[in-house]
Write an enzyme that holds these catalytic residues in place. Structure first.
Site, PDB file in Angstrom:
ATOM      1  N   ARG A 208       0.859  -1.181   0.000  1.00  0.00           N
ATOM      2  CA  ARG A 208       0.000   0.000   0.000  1.00  0.00           C
ATOM      3  C   ARG A 208       0.894   1.230   0.000  1.00  0.00           C
ATOM      4  O   ARG A 208       1.537   1.518   1.008  1.00  0.00           O
ATOM      5  CB  ARG A 208      -0.803  -0.088   1.299  1.00  0.00           C
ATOM      6  CG  ARG A 208      -1.955   0.807   1.475  1.00  0.00           C
ATOM      7  CD  ARG A 208      -2.442   0.727   2.925  1.00  0.00           C
ATOM      8  NE  ARG A 208      -1.576   1.486   3.803  1.00  0.00           N
ATOM      9  CZ  ARG A 208      -1.513   1.348   5.128  1.00  0.00           C
ATOM     10  NH1 ARG A 208      -2.266   0.476   5.751  1.00  0.00           N
ATOM     11  NH2 ARG A 208      -0.699   2.093   5.845  1.00  0.00           N
TER      12      ARG A 208
ATOM     13  N   HIS B 169      -3.483   4.170   5.078  1.00  0.00           N
ATOM     14  CA  HIS B 169      -4.633   3.261   5.084  1.00  0.00           C
ATOM     15  C   HIS B 169      -5.838   3.958   4.460  1.00  0.00           C
ATOM     16  O   HIS B 169      -6.545   3.396   3.637  1.00  0.00           O
ATOM     17  CB  HIS B 169      -4.972   2.834   6.508  1.00  0.00           C
ATOM     18  CG  HIS B 169      -6.281   2.131   6.590  1.00  0.00           C
ATOM     19  ND1 HIS B 169      -6.465   0.862   6.108  1.00  0.00           N
ATOM     20  CD2 HIS B 169      -7.495   2.543   7.037  1.00  0.00           C
ATOM     21  CE1 HIS B 169      -7.730   0.516   6.274  1.00  0.00           C
ATOM     22  NE2 HIS B 169      -8.374   1.517   6.833  1.00  0.00           N
TER      23      HIS B 169
ATOM     24  N   TYR C 162       4.221   5.046  11.216  1.00  0.00           N
ATOM     25  CA  TYR C 162       4.537   3.650  11.558  1.00  0.00           C
ATOM     26  C   TYR C 162       5.192   2.826  10.447  1.00  0.00           C
ATOM     27  O   TYR C 162       5.810   1.816  10.730  1.00  0.00           O
ATOM     28  CB  TYR C 162       3.264   2.937  12.060  1.00  0.00           C
ATOM     29  CG  TYR C 162       2.096   3.004  11.088  1.00  0.00           C
ATOM     30  CD1 TYR C 162       1.994   2.104  10.038  1.00  0.00           C
ATOM     31  CD2 TYR C 162       1.115   3.993  11.199  1.00  0.00           C
ATOM     32  CE1 TYR C 162       0.947   2.172   9.130  1.00  0.00           C
ATOM     33  CE2 TYR C 162       0.056   4.066  10.297  1.00  0.00           C
ATOM     34  CZ  TYR C 162      -0.021   3.157   9.269  1.00  0.00           C
ATOM     35  OH  TYR C 162      -1.045   3.236   8.382  1.00  0.00           O
TER      36      TYR C 162
END
Ligand code: TPP
Ligand code: MG
Lengths: 372, 324
Positions: free
Chosen positions: A259, A263, A272
């Site tokens: 990705r 998100h 992160y």
């Protein structure tokens, strides 16, 4: 019965070592165009969200080959139970970008009547792209049910259920695979392993050696594929679809991908995701990779690629502008479709809401009418 | 005292509990490094390490089931469910297990855990990021259900919930996370569960409400002054076990009652308040109890402002009961 090394077809230089994808030129270019559409749709939605013109979007960058490659293995009579990160499956099958934009704006022309968040698409035509539900994994046993029903009804339909690495921890994943294994249902499970479930990395999601192997305990073969290689994804999905159609039962495909965005538009992956991961995967971008293949095969040159990209970007920008002009759904849409027939208590609540809107001078035409 | 948002007060409450008691653990999806999708657990992993604040696999059933086991074995788990809408895979663990363990074991085993979860509308979240499911859980003997509406109460009720010997579902009104601010004492303090808070004094009409409907009701109360109606607003704070006597006292004293919640009306919490008053205070009532609620439909997206009760809908109800 489970593979562990990801299958690849397209090499770094665009060569395929003599592999014949058995797809006509037009079909290969259609796949390419669908990937460009996803990327353009994604980029435009991101801008719209940043500008406050839509509330939310889900980045798809980096996953295009998985979505389009898998979708390309299906017939129009097959069913897709998508995840929320599957724009390319709809676009490949010919859902108009304008239809999708209506959903992004939640406007009066949205097929789901503005009830769902953006990206929670639902389409019946040109392929069954089943209404997306936010609760993760709920759709997996439902896909098995559709597949089982198709068998009982004597149809040769195949069902594709798509979900993420995180989705494999859901209850639905386990009951869905178990049922499909027992029933030998014509279903293909596509696990899009993009390395992260929001901020949870794969190694905290499972102690298993990958996801494909999870099929084995349910009697389902697992296949690992390079999710950024469109031809490879198509190849394994087509094999799984054909096997399912012929009565051979389900397959679990693990597509390894990444990705490239957050998100969602509410997420900052820099909090992160280690920077090296973005660099590593940037070099494995599925679109230039497929471009190289098309160029090596003599189907595409730089000028044609630029022109096609400009054309799809314009198409989607036009769709966004058109969808933004459409007003919100009528008040009536809050109260309809709860049941087939409108119960008295909901009708009453609706009438009170129309009265209130009228008293406040907020009613718009169509607000005060229930469909009979 | 610091001035904090409701979200910061929850973060402060978690930190305080973890500092005071090494057996307190915080876990759930994305609560570690990311600090939670709303940042309620921000920096807790940094301060207390990954053994005490950690991410779990994507399974609400696993989160609550494991929390029950940890609670049985002497720890104090504070589990986060990312959105209340996603709690249903854990419904079995909450309703069949956590809430019944003490009873079915004759008190030999207990599950003193806390499940925190954001609920309610107001963020354009559509069907699955907006629901108010308190009624499902209030129908569950053995469970406690708590809903704060101010930063002070959020921290104090959270600390009381963590100290409580029974399982507590702690519903956080996400619409208020950043929109309300207030003074919050430093260090540890508790707001006793099953106590009401009179958020505004008044003698003509009592509005019972909780969570994000408290500021909405307060605004309606302010506006009622213009029509000469003096409205009392009572924040229920703990829905289960409810301070029934407290509710009845307020109902008797004004004789006119409105109940406000954003959850659907049918079998909603307002029905319980209304029935309680009908059974035990009917002779004091000057008007029927009126409920202002979400509709009996799923939660819409684009039109959520029509679905959610606003101060004008509450004001209409206040006027109806005042002039009955
Ligand atoms: C049952 C449930 N729990 C939590 C969530 C919140 N949530 C939305 S997406 C997501 C992560 C999903 O990760 P993955 O399955 O890997 O899919 P990806 O987003 O990476 O495509 C989470 C935790 C949810 N939608 N449903
Ligand atoms: Mg993922």
């Amino acid at each position: 019965m489970t593979t562990t090394e990801p299958l690849q077809v397209i090499q770094a230089d665009g060569g395929v070592n003599g592999y014949d994808p058995q797809m006509p030129e037009s079909e290969l270019l259609h796949c390419y165009r669908a990937m460009l559409q996803v990327r353009a749709f994604d980029a435009i939605c991101l801008k719209l969200q940043r500008a406050g013109r839509i509330g939310f979007s889900i980045p798809n960058e980096g996953i295009e080959a998985t979505q389009v490659g898998a979708a390309s293995a299906l017939r129009k009579s097959d069913w897709i139970f998508p995840s929320y990160r599957d724009f390319g499956m709809a676009l490949y099958h010919g859902v108009a970008p304008l239809e999708m934009m209506h959903n992004m704006f939640g406007n009066a022309r949205d097929g789901a009547k503005g009830r769902q968040m953006p990206v929670h698409f639902s389409f019946v035509e040109p392929i069954r792209f089943v209404s997306i539900s936010s609760p993760i994994g709920t759709h997996i046993p439902q896909a098995v049910g559709v597949a089982h029903a198709a068998r009982l009804r004597g149809e040769d339909t195949v069902v594709l259920a798509s979900f993420g690495d995180g989705g494999t921890s859901s209850l639905g994943f386990h009951s869905g695979l178990n049922f499909a294994g027992v029933w030998r249902s014509p279903v293909v499970f596509l696990c899009q392993n993009n390395g992260w479930a929001i901020s949870c990395p794969t190694e905290e999601q499972t102690a298993s050696d990958g996801f494909a192997i999870k099929g084995e305990a349910y009697g389902i073969p697992g296949v690992v594929v390079d999710g950024n290689d469109l031809l490879a994804v198509r190849k394994v999905t087509l094999a799984a679809v054909e096997r399912a159609r012929a009565g051979g039962g389900p397959t679990l495909i693990e597509a390894k991908t990444f990705r490239m965005g957050g998100h969602s538009t509410s997420d900052d992956p820099k909090r992160y995701v280690p920077a090296e991961q973005f660099e590593h995967w940037k070099k494995r971008d599925p679109i230039p990779r497929f471009e190289k293949f098309l160029q090596a095969a003599g189907l595409l040159d730089a000028a044609k690629a630029v022109a096609m990209n400009a054309e799809v970007t314009e198409e989607i920008a036009v769709a966004a502008r058109a969808a933004e002009q459409v007003g919100p759904p009528a008040l009536e849409t809050i109260f309809s479709d709860v049941y087939a027939a409108l119960p008295a208590h909901i009708r009453k609540q609706g009438e009170q809401a129309f009265d209130l809107a009228a008293r406040r001078g907020e009613a718009r035409s169509g607000d005060g009418t229930f469909p009979l | 005292m610091a001035t904090l948002t409701l979200l910061q007060a929850i973060n402060d409450g978690l930190r305080t509990a973890m500092r005071d008691d090494p057996s307190v653990l915080v876990f759930g999806e994305d609560v570690g490094k990311k600090g939670g999708v709303f940042l309620a657990t921000e920096n807790l992993q940094k301060e207390f390490g990954a053994k005490r604040c950690f991410d779990t696999p994507l399974s609400e059933d696993g989160i609550v089931g494991a929390a029950i086991g940890m609670a049985m074995n002497g720890l104090k788990p504070v589990a986060e469910i990312q959105f209340q809408d996603f709690i249903f895979p854990a419904f079995d663990q909450i309703v069949s297990e956590a809430a019944k363990l003490r009873y079915r074991s004759g008190g030999q085993y207990t599950a003193p855990l806390v499940i925190r979860t954001p609920y309610g509308g107001g963020i354009r979240g559509g069907l699955y990021h907006s629901q108010s499911g308190e009624a499902y859980f209030c129908h569950t003997p053995g469970l406690k259900v708590v809903v704060p509406s101010t930063p002070h109460d959020a921290k104090g009720l959270l600390l009381a919930s963590i100290a409580d010997p029974d399982p507590v579902l702690f519903l956080e009104p996400k619409a208020l996370y950043r929109s309300v601010k207030g003074e919050v004492p430093e260090g540890s303090y508790r707001v006793e569960l099953s106590t009401l808070r009179e958020a505004r004094a008044g003698k003509d009409v009592t509005v019972f409400c909780y969570g994000a409907m408290v500021p909405v009701s307060l605004k309606a109360a302010e506006e009622s002054l213009a029509s000469g109606i003096d409205v009392r607003v009572v924040d229920l704070r703990t829905l289960l076990p409810l301070d029934e006597e407290g509710v009845l006292e307020h109902a008797r004293s004004t004789g006119r009652v409105v109940v406000v919640h954003e959850a659907p009306r049918f079998c909603g919490f307002g029905a319980e308040i209304s029935a309680l008053i009908a059974e035990h205070a009917i002779e004091y009532m000057e008007a029927p109890v009126v409920r202002v609620t979400g509709f009996d439909t799923p939660f819409p997206n684009t039109l959520e402002h029509h679905y959610l009760p606003d101060h004008r809908r509450v004001l209409d109800a206040i006027e109806r009961v005042a002039h009955f």
